[in-house]
Write a protein that holds these residues in place. Structure first.
Motif, PDB file in Angstrom:
ATOM      1  N   UNK A  19       0.800  -1.221   0.000  1.00 20.67           N
ATOM      2  CA  UNK A  19       0.000   0.000   0.000  1.00 20.67           C
ATOM      3  C   UNK A  19       0.831   1.268   0.000  1.00 20.67           C
ATOM      4  N   UNK A  20       2.025   1.222  -0.588  1.00 23.59           N
ATOM      5  CA  UNK A  20       2.928   2.373  -0.615  1.00 23.59           C
ATOM      6  C   UNK A  20       2.608   3.250  -1.821  1.00 23.59           C
ATOM      7  N   UNK A  21       2.404   4.534  -1.572  1.00 20.16           N
ATOM      8  CA  UNK A  21       2.170   5.495  -2.651  1.00 20.16           C
ATOM      9  C   UNK A  21       3.488   5.827  -3.335  1.00 20.16           C
ATOM     10  N   UNK A  22       3.488   5.785  -4.656  1.00 19.36           N
ATOM     11  CA  UNK A  22       4.696   6.097  -5.415  1.00 19.36           C
ATOM     12  C   UNK A  22       4.529   7.405  -6.186  1.00 19.36           C
ATOM     13  N   UNK A  23       5.620   8.088  -6.520  1.00 22.15           N
ATOM     14  CA  UNK A  23       7.004   7.714  -6.223  1.00 22.15           C
ATOM     15  C   UNK A  23       7.373   8.020  -4.764  1.00 22.15           C
ATOM     16  N   UNK A  24       8.215   7.165  -4.196  1.00 23.35           N
ATOM     17  CA  UNK A  24       8.686   7.337  -2.827  1.00 23.35           C
ATOM     18  C   UNK A  24       9.857   8.314  -2.834  1.00 23.35           C
ATOM     19  N   UNK A  25       9.738   9.379  -2.046  1.00 22.49           N
ATOM     20  CA  UNK A  25      10.803  10.379  -1.989  1.00 22.49           C
ATOM     21  C   UNK A  25      11.873   9.960  -0.983  1.00 22.49           C
ATOM     22  N   UNK A  26      13.113   9.894  -1.451  1.00 24.03           N
ATOM     23  CA  UNK A  26      14.234   9.455  -0.623  1.00 24.03           C
ATOM     24  C   UNK A  26      15.467  10.286  -0.978  1.00 24.03           C
ATOM     25  N   UNK A  27      16.249  10.629   0.036  1.00 22.12           N
ATOM     26  CA  UNK A  27      17.554  11.267  -0.191  1.00 22.12           C
ATOM     27  C   UNK A  27      18.651  10.279   0.161  1.00 22.12           C
ATOM     28  N   UNK A  28      19.574  10.076  -0.766  1.00 20.62           N
ATOM     29  CA  UNK A  28      20.740   9.228  -0.528  1.00 20.62           C
ATOM     30  C   UNK A  28      21.912  10.123  -0.130  1.00 20.62           C
ATOM     31  N   UNK A  29      22.446   9.898   1.045  1.00 19.35           N
ATOM     32  CA  UNK A  29      23.563  10.695   1.546  1.00 19.35           C
ATOM     33  C   UNK A  29      24.876   9.938   1.353  1.00 19.35           C
ATOM     34  N   UNK A  30      25.913  10.675   1.011  1.00 21.62           N
ATOM     35  CA  UNK A  30      27.234  10.066   0.860  1.00 21.62           C
ATOM     36  C   UNK A  30      28.304  11.062   1.300  1.00 21.62           C
ATOM     37  N   UNK A  31      29.498  10.552   1.563  1.00 23.96           N
ATOM     38  CA  UNK A  31      30.601  11.429   1.937  1.00 23.96           C
ATOM     39  C   UNK A  31      31.442  11.747   0.707  1.00 23.96           C
ATOM     40  N   UNK A  32      31.832  12.995   0.586  1.00 20.69           N
ATOM     41  CA  UNK A  32      32.502  13.473  -0.621  1.00 20.69           C
ATOM     42  C   UNK A  32      33.994  13.191  -0.651  1.00 20.69           C
ATOM     43  N   UNK A  33      34.609  12.927   0.511  1.00 23.93           N
ATOM     44  CA  UNK A  33      36.072  12.947   0.552  1.00 23.93           C
ATOM     45  C   UNK A  33      36.717  11.762   1.263  1.00 23.93           C
ATOM     46  N   UNK A  34      35.951  10.752   1.634  1.00 19.72           N
ATOM     47  CA  UNK A  34      36.537   9.667   2.415  1.00 19.72           C
ATOM     48  C   UNK A  34      36.799   8.417   1.586  1.00 19.72           C
ATOM     49  N   UNK A  35      35.968   8.156   0.604  1.00 19.22           N
ATOM     50  CA  UNK A  35      36.099   6.943  -0.202  1.00 19.22           C
ATOM     51  C   UNK A  35      36.530   7.225  -1.638  1.00 19.22           C
ATOM     52  N   UNK A  36      36.968   8.427  -1.904  1.00 15.13           N
ATOM     53  CA  UNK A  36      37.409   8.770  -3.243  1.00 15.13           C
ATOM     54  C   UNK A  36      36.419   9.670  -3.967  1.00 15.13           C
ATOM     55  N   UNK A  37      36.925  10.377  -4.962  1.00 15.19           N
ATOM     56  CA  UNK A  37      36.113  11.381  -5.652  1.00 15.19           C
ATOM     57  C   UNK A  37      35.007  10.780  -6.506  1.00 15.19           C
ATOM     58  N   UNK A  38      35.114   9.490  -6.872  1.00 10.67           N
ATOM     59  CA  UNK A  38      34.090   8.898  -7.741  1.00 10.67           C
ATOM     60  C   UNK A  38      32.848   8.477  -6.968  1.00 10.67           C
ATOM     61  N   UNK A  97       9.231   4.529  -9.610  1.00  7.18           N
ATOM     62  CA  UNK A  97       8.732   4.180  -8.277  1.00  7.18           C
ATOM     63  C   UNK A  97       9.368   5.023  -7.177  1.00  7.18           C
ATOM     64  N   UNK A  98      10.456   5.709  -7.511  1.00  9.84           N
ATOM     65  CA  UNK A  98      11.171   6.512  -6.531  1.00  9.84           C
ATOM     66  C   UNK A  98      11.458   7.902  -7.076  1.00  9.84           C
ATOM     67  N   UNK A  99      11.533   8.852  -6.159  1.00  5.74           N
ATOM     68  CA  UNK A  99      11.964  10.216  -6.470  1.00  5.74           C
ATOM     69  C   UNK A  99      13.174  10.486  -5.582  1.00  5.74           C
ATOM     70  N   UNK A 100      14.361  10.167  -6.103  1.00  6.86           N
ATOM     71  CA  UNK A 100      15.578  10.168  -5.305  1.00  6.86           C
ATOM     72  C   UNK A 100      16.405  11.415  -5.579  1.00  6.86           C
ATOM     73  N   UNK A 101      16.912  12.016  -4.524  1.00  6.66           N
ATOM     74  CA  UNK A 101      17.920  13.065  -4.615  1.00  6.66           C
ATOM     75  C   UNK A 101      19.161  12.578  -3.867  1.00  6.66           C
ATOM     76  N   UNK A 102      20.295  13.187  -4.154  1.00  7.64           N
ATOM     77  CA  UNK A 102      21.527  12.826  -3.471  1.00  7.64           C
ATOM     78  C   UNK A 102      22.112  14.042  -2.768  1.00  7.64           C
ATOM     79  N   UNK A 103      22.846  13.786  -1.703  1.00  7.15           N
ATOM     80  CA  UNK A 103      23.462  14.868  -0.934  1.00  7.15           C
ATOM     81  C   UNK A 103      24.839  14.422  -0.461  1.00  7.15           C
TER      82      UNK A 103
END
Length: 534
Positions: free
Chosen positions: A365-384, A401-407
């Protein structure tokens, strides 16, 4: 002439219940000027993390690689991997049939770098201190199976465990079990800043600018007594803001060796080069990348949402576009080369499928698109890393099915925010504390997990992890370990993404670089020398 060296792995994941003494001591003479090592690891002291080099706090590969050079442990992971061997100890082993009583006898004449004698009481102080402080990094959980620490005389230490733990010798090889001097470290308080004092193969002095280490100089410790053979008198580690500037420094001869994190493009360039004076060493790695979830957050609280993400992510495409042959898709938190691994996520979800993901969300019963933010670190695991998360975003959004942003956030801010529960979904890497399946499961799923995840499974915590630790023969632990991996694939508190190789590039007058990293990404600076065969 440029050449590529492939370093073959030792068998990992097999433990012995009793470990005998291993001889050897510090040796090797002055090898001339300091060997200069480049890294993109950043060491920053902040209000949120004021004690980055305290063994009771540190819990990332960069800070551990400083501590492994300076703070001695009872056990050590040997050259070429394999079973842990006595280091500050003369001998160690389980003294009962149930793996619940572990005894160590210290080497005679053991001293801190200032010449103070080390006794069993110092070992007890150090272990009890880390357990009592319970730093928010979660590193203390590695010592969670200890009930009490007993001393007998000046040289004998006895660990009484609250449950059987065949992995305990490995845990005594990690920096949280490092021996510190009560004169330098308070019992109930972390030691702020970048000072480190111990009995390891080196002492260290740091050059700090704006609360960040720009240079660390490791000098051979004349008081060191252990099994490691030190092949140089001094190593200087310089931190660079980017892999590009580090690579330029290597090409110009400003540094002699560079390690994590090189970019895939740099590695490919070095691999394909037919001339020059820089050698590339490729080694098997046990590093993994994964997504973690705050399972109490509204956007991903539903198991169906997390399952749908697992159903949609195309690991093959992700690896091919970002890392090429330098990584492989991973379908479990346990790497494919570790005893007890199973392809749990592939077994559960198979190939990526939008239709199956849609069915999961519709049934819940999940309404789509599901809004999600994916967080990552910019400088610890390499620039890629930014490119990696852009591909993940595109894969999820392409399903409709998803509305994803990254930060992206720098590591010094990313870690406190993650520990404070400010992220719903975030990307992390894991460099194992020791090469055993337990270390890819318990830190994330046991009590006091280091991610501060609210996810809790009673069967995993109370039955399966303890059952796996009772087995000294790790093949015999596979049933419990496989069941844990199946539960993770079903509940999805984590999504494994890929397993990577590791690389070192060194100028051709540096020897020992093929031994300078073990499979757990532990820097072994003592293996390096200049112009002398290892």
């Amino acid at each position: 002439m440029n050449r590529k060296t492939l370093v073959m792995p030792a068998v990992v994941g097999l433990l012995a219940p009793v470990l005998a003494a291993c001889g050897g001591s510090a040796s090797g003479g002055d090898s001339g000027d300091a060997i200069v090592v480049g890294t993109t690891d950043q060491f920053t002291a902040s209000k949120e993390a004021p004690a980055p080099f305290d063994p009771a706090y540190a819990y990332d590969v960069g800070t551990w690689n400083v501590l492994r050079q300076t703070v001695q442990t009872l056990m050590v992971q040997p050259r070429g991997d394999g079973q842990p061997q006595p280091e500050a100890a003369e001998k160690c082993g389980f003294s009962d049939s149930g793996n619940e009583r572990y005894s160590c006898t210290l080497r005679e004449g053991l001293e801190f770098s200032n010449g103070d004698a080390i006794t069993a009481k110092d070992v007890k102080f150090s272990i009890d201190r880390a357990r009592a402080i319970k730093a928010d990094s979660g590193v203390f959980a590695l010592l969670s199976t200890i009930d009490t620490v007993e001393t007998r005389g000046d040289r004998e230490v006895i660990f009484h465990l609250n449950s059987a733990d065949a992995t305990f010798p490995f845990k005594l090889s990690t920096p949280v079990a490092g021996i510190v001097n009560p004169k330098d470290y308070e019992k109930n308080k972390l030691r702020d800043g970048f000072s480190v004092d111990g009995s390891g193969p080196y002492t260290v002095e740091t050059e700090v600018k704006d609360d960040t280490v720009v240079k660390a100089v490791f000098t051979k410790n004349s008081h060191y007594k252990g099994q490691l053979k030190i092949k140089n008198s001094k190593v200087e580690m310089r931190s660079y803001e980017s892999a590009a500037t580090m690579g330029t420094a290597l090409e110009k001869g400003d540094i002699d060796l560079m390690t994590r994190s090189m970019t895939p493009a740099q590695i490919t360039k070095l691999d394909n080069a037919s001339g020059g004076n820089i050698n590339l060493n490729e080694m098997p790695g046990l590093e993994i990348r994964y997504l973690a979830f705050n399972t109490d957050s509204p956007s991903v609280k539903s198991t169906a949402v997390r399952q749908a993400m697992a159903q949609l992510i195309n690991r093959g495409e992700l690896v091919a576009k970002v890392y090429g042959s330098q990584a492989e898709p991973l379908y479990s938190m346990v790497p494919a080369t570790i005893t007890g691994h199973s392809n749990a996520f592939f077994n559960k979800y198979g190939d990526p499928s939008v239709s199956r993901a849609r069915t999961l969300l519709t049934k819940a019963g999940i309404t789509t698109p599901v809004k999600v933010t994916l967080h990552y670190t910019t400088d610890h695991y390499g620039t890629v890393t930014a490119q990696e998360f852009d591909i993940l975003k595109k894969q999820l959004n392409a399903s409709g099915l998803f509305d994803v942003t990254t930060q992206g956030t720098s590591w010094d801010k990313f870690v406190p925010a993650e520990r404070a529960g400010k992220y719903d979904v975030w990307g992390m890497g894991w460099f194992p504390d020791f090469p055993d399946a337990d270390n890819y499961l318990a830190p994330f799923l046991d009590k006091d997990n280091f991610l501060k995840s609210p996810y809790s499974n009673g069967d995993i915590i109370n039955n399966l992890i303890p059952a796996s630790r009772r087995e000294a023969d790790r093949l015999s632990a596979s049933k419990s370990l496989t069941t844990i991996q199946d539960i993770v694939a079903k509940d999805v508190p984590l999504i494994p993404l890929w397993q990577g190789k590791q690389y070192i590039a060194a100028r051709d007058n540096i020897t020992g670089s093929e031994w300078a990293l073990n499979s757990s990404s532990t820097l072994q600076l003592w293996e390096l020398s200049r112009g002398v065969s290892g």
